[in-house]
Write a protein that holds these residues in place. Sequence first.
Motif, mmCIF file in Angstrom:
data_model
loop_
_atom_site.group_PDB
_atom_site.id
_atom_site.type_symbol
_atom_site.label_atom_id
_atom_site.label_comp_id
_atom_site.label_asym_id
_atom_site.label_seq_id
_atom_site.Cartn_x
_atom_site.Cartn_y
_atom_site.Cartn_z
ATOM 1 N N ASP A 1 0.820 -1.222 0.000
ATOM 2 C CA ASP A 1 0.000 0.000 0.000
ATOM 3 C C ASP A 1 0.852 1.269 0.000
ATOM 4 N N ASN A 2 1.949 1.249 -0.747
ATOM 5 C CA ASN A 2 2.875 2.394 -0.832
ATOM 6 C C ASN A 2 3.361 2.854 0.549
ATOM 7 N N ASN A 3 3.441 1.952 1.498
ATOM 8 C CA ASN A 3 3.894 2.278 2.847
ATOM 9 C C ASN A 3 5.395 2.032 2.931
ATOM 10 N N VAL A 4 6.163 3.017 2.493
ATOM 11 C CA VAL A 4 7.615 2.897 2.423
ATOM 12 C C VAL A 4 8.231 2.910 3.821
ATOM 13 N N ASP A 5 7.611 3.680 4.744
ATOM 14 C CA ASP A 5 8.155 3.752 6.106
ATOM 15 C C ASP A 5 8.150 2.386 6.782
ATOM 16 N N GLN A 6 7.058 1.659 6.629
ATOM 17 C CA GLN A 6 6.985 0.327 7.239
ATOM 18 C C GLN A 6 7.990 -0.606 6.571
ATOM 19 N N ALA A 7 8.125 -0.516 5.246
ATOM 20 C CA ALA A 7 9.075 -1.367 4.535
ATOM 21 C C ALA A 7 10.509 -1.074 4.989
ATOM 22 N N LEU A 8 10.819 0.210 5.232
ATOM 23 C CA LEU A 8 12.159 0.582 5.719
ATOM 24 C C LEU A 8 12.415 -0.007 7.104
ATOM 25 N N ARG A 9 11.399 0.047 7.983
ATOM 26 C CA ARG A 9 11.545 -0.532 9.320
ATOM 27 C C ARG A 9 11.815 -2.025 9.232
ATOM 28 N N VAL A 10 11.073 -2.703 8.348
ATOM 29 C CA VAL A 10 11.247 -4.146 8.188
ATOM 30 C C VAL A 10 12.651 -4.438 7.655
#
Length: 78
Positions: A7-16
């Motif tokens: 869902d274009n959630n780059v912040d969560q992907a960066l955390r992961v």
Amino acid sequence: MQVLVRDNNVDQALRVLKKKLQREGVFREMKSRRAYEKPSEKRAREKGEAVRRNRKAARKLAQREGLLPGRKRPARGR
């Protein structure tokens, strides 16, 4: 290494991604490669790491056998 962006959630992907890199020890590796480490320093560091690993394993074994109290876990409120 691969991380999916949902869902274009780059912040969560960066955390992961950061968590995965941390678990793999990439940050520690980069920090250790910044400067030259003398062989004697490397031996001392590795010996210290081995001592810590052995102490941790002995502590966990003693906890499992009931010789030491286990870690206190936070109570979950429902």
